[in-house]
Design an enzyme around this catalytic site. Structure first.
Site, PDB file in Angstrom:
ATOM      1  N   HIS A 234      -7.303   2.750  30.953  1.00 22.87           N
ATOM      2  CA  HIS A 234      -8.190   3.716  30.292  1.00 22.87           C
ATOM      3  C   HIS A 234      -9.552   3.104  29.936  1.00 22.87           C
ATOM      4  O   HIS A 234     -10.009   2.206  30.615  1.00 22.87           O
ATOM      5  CB  HIS A 234      -7.488   4.339  29.078  1.00 22.87           C
TER       6      HIS A 234
ATOM      7  N   GLU B 201       3.958  -1.390  30.324  1.00 23.43           N
ATOM      8  CA  GLU B 201       3.798  -0.612  29.082  1.00 23.43           C
ATOM      9  C   GLU B 201       4.355  -1.460  27.947  1.00 23.43           C
ATOM     10  O   GLU B 201       5.536  -1.778  27.915  1.00 23.43           O
ATOM     11  CB  GLU B 201       4.587   0.702  29.178  1.00 23.43           C
TER      12      GLU B 201
ATOM     13  N   HIS C  67      -0.854  -1.103  29.753  1.00 19.17           N
ATOM     14  CA  HIS C  67      -0.871   0.195  29.073  1.00 19.17           C
ATOM     15  C   HIS C  67       0.055   0.189  27.867  1.00 19.17           C
ATOM     16  O   HIS C  67       0.875  -0.716  27.706  1.00 19.17           O
ATOM     17  CB  HIS C  67      -0.408   1.300  30.029  1.00 19.17           C
TER      18      HIS C  67
ATOM     19  N   GLU D 116      -4.853   3.897  22.650  1.00 24.39           N
ATOM     20  CA  GLU D 116      -4.354   3.031  23.721  1.00 24.39           C
ATOM     21  C   GLU D 116      -5.452   2.152  24.332  1.00 24.39           C
ATOM     22  O   GLU D 116      -5.273   0.956  24.534  1.00 24.39           O
ATOM     23  CB  GLU D 116      -3.684   3.871  24.816  1.00 24.39           C
TER      24      GLU D 116
END
Ligand code: ZN
Length: 468
Positions: A295, A430, A362, A309
């Site tokens: 992101h 993640e 992430h 995030e």
């Protein structure tokens, strides 16, 4: 002689500051965020003399890289050169550039020459080797000494400037006796070198000269990475000996002696014996991993429990970068600040910079009961790339759930774009659920962000050791 090594220089920054601050706010270092107390005196010294000016967003950005025009500006200010914007000898530095005056003055002072093709390449990132050339010229260093780094041989073009800089006490390389001339320089490092060039009070100590003759003769047998938290360093080769220090996972050590299962090591100022079981090999190849903080910019990713995030994963990724580089693996970041590279753009950054593998970082979001870490790869068949992706995902995930003390959701085959449309072995990890109370409270802390960074880095070390 093997130059003694202190801690890696990290943290602070400044140069953002000399850029474009038309309003010249003078802020003292102590009120600017992100300056470790250990560098406060160097920074204050530079701000007091207006070598660094104003901090528009209140942060030093110490880990950002320095462009060649920023470097020329700072050195120009330090030397008191004429910074008035004007025409330069370089076709790629126009009169309108903020740095044109300092660049042209530095040419006239014999401090910089530019590239053989006649350009200066002002927007290129400065490497440590180029920095050595610039600083040794700027401060007219003349004295050379008995200096050696594993990665700068005497035939190399940067040997002379690196030697001058080390002899002058402006640098002492990185832990393990490397100079890393190809590595890009951070704003923090560059600032410290300028402060040390200007004022000998800031120079690094040369106390290795006073060490006993026996120790000076010891040669480094190998470099290793610590693979245990609170690893005891002992005075002698056995558990009955006194503990003289402790090391953490991800720290690197130089091994000087082998005695049975014990190794006599040095890490920073700590010297003593550790058990060989807890030392991993440092990958020997010239590897380069791409780290992709997910992101960024207008895409915040998931948000929950006060966490966003894009910010969490950038922080963890930058921390991971330090561990990875300490372990001797090169890193290319797809972003180092809050902006959004497209998904294909991230892969392109990795491949253009010759990365050989790709890790996207992430944090998860789902129902609040969902918890734990997981890592994705993509495999439609059994190609080498796909097999390497599975290995990389597995190594990282194994490290991650243990370091984070979270549930292990495992490694999964899912065709996310950055792992599927990617010529490199690629994974997407993640590091916990922002939407889960327990996971998010961990991800708020520096302790667990360091843990995630360490896990990613050690998983990458495992991967390259497997490759080798
Ligand atoms: Zn994400």
């Amino acid at each position: 002689m093997f130059k003694k090594v202190s801690s890696l220089i990290i943290g602070v920054c400044l140069l953002s500051v000399i850029l474009g601050s038309t309003y010249d706010i003078k802020v003292f270092a102590s009120s600017v965020e992100g300056i470790p107390t250990e560098y406060e005196s160097e920074i204050t010294y530079l701000t007091d003399q207006s070598i660094i000016k104003g901090f528009p967003d209140g942060n030093f950005h110490g880990k950002d890289e320095v462009t060649r025009e920023q470097a020329a500006t700072m050195v120009g200010r330090a030397l008191g050169l004429d910074g008035k914007e004007r025409d330069t000898k370089f076709p790629d530095v126009s009169e309108e550039s903020f740095a044109s005056g300092f660049i042209q003055s530095a040419v006239e002072a014999g401090v910089i020459k530019g590239y053989p093709d006649g350009t200066y390449q002002p927007k290129s990132i400065m490497t440590r080797g180029e920095m050595a050339y610039l600083i040794s010229n700027a401060f007219k260093l003349k004295e050379t000494g008995d200096v050696s780094y594993h990665d700068v041989d005497e035939e190399s073009a940067v040997y002379q400037p690196v030697n001058l800089l080390t002899t002058a006490g402006i640098t002492e390389g990185t832990p393990g006796g490397y100079f890393m001339p190809e590595k890009t320089i951070t704003r923090t490092e560059f600032s410290l070198f300028v402060a040390r060039g200007l004022n000998s009070d800031f120079k690094v100590s040369q106390e290795e000269e006073e060490e006993g003759p026996e120790e000076e003769k010891l040669e480094v047998l190998s470099e290793k990475v610590v693979d245990a938290d609170f690893l005891n360093v002992r005075q002698g080769p056995g558990t009955k000996h006194k503990v003289v220090g402790k090391l953490m996972t991800g720290e690197t050590v130089s091994v000087y002696k082998e005695e049975g299962d014990w190794r006599y090591i040095q890490a920073g100022n700590v010297k003593g014996y550790v058990h060989s079981y807890y030392l991993l090999d440092k990958p020997e190849g010239d590897w380069k991993i791409a780290i992709d903080p997910g992101h960024g910019g207008n895409d915040p990713g998931a948000s929950a429990n006060g966490l966003i995030e894009k910010n969490v994963v950038l922080d963890v990724s930058l921390k991971a970068r330090e561990y990875i580089e300490n372990a001797g693996v090169n890193v290319v970041m797809t972003r180092q600040t809050d902006w959004y590279p497209s998904l294909d753009g991230r892969v392109a950054i990795a491949t253009k910079n010759d990365a050989d593998a790709f890790v996207s970082v992430h944090a998860n979001a789902f129902v609040s009961s969902a918890t734990g870490v997981e890592t994705f790869y993509y495999a439609a068949g059994l190609s080498d790339r796909e097999y390497a992706s599975v290995k990389l995902a597995t190594f990282i995930n194994e490290r991650l759930y243990k370091e984070m003390d979270m549930g292990n959701r495992g490694v999964k085959n899912v065709g996310y774009r950055v792992v599927k449309h990617n010529p490199l072995p690629a994974v997407l990890t993640e590091i916990g659920f922002l939407t889960n109370d327990e996971d998010s409270s961990k991800l708020k802390t520096d302790k667990y962000r360091e843990a995630a960074a360490r896990a990613i880095a050690m998983g990458i070390v495992d991967y390259y050791n497997w490759k080798e």
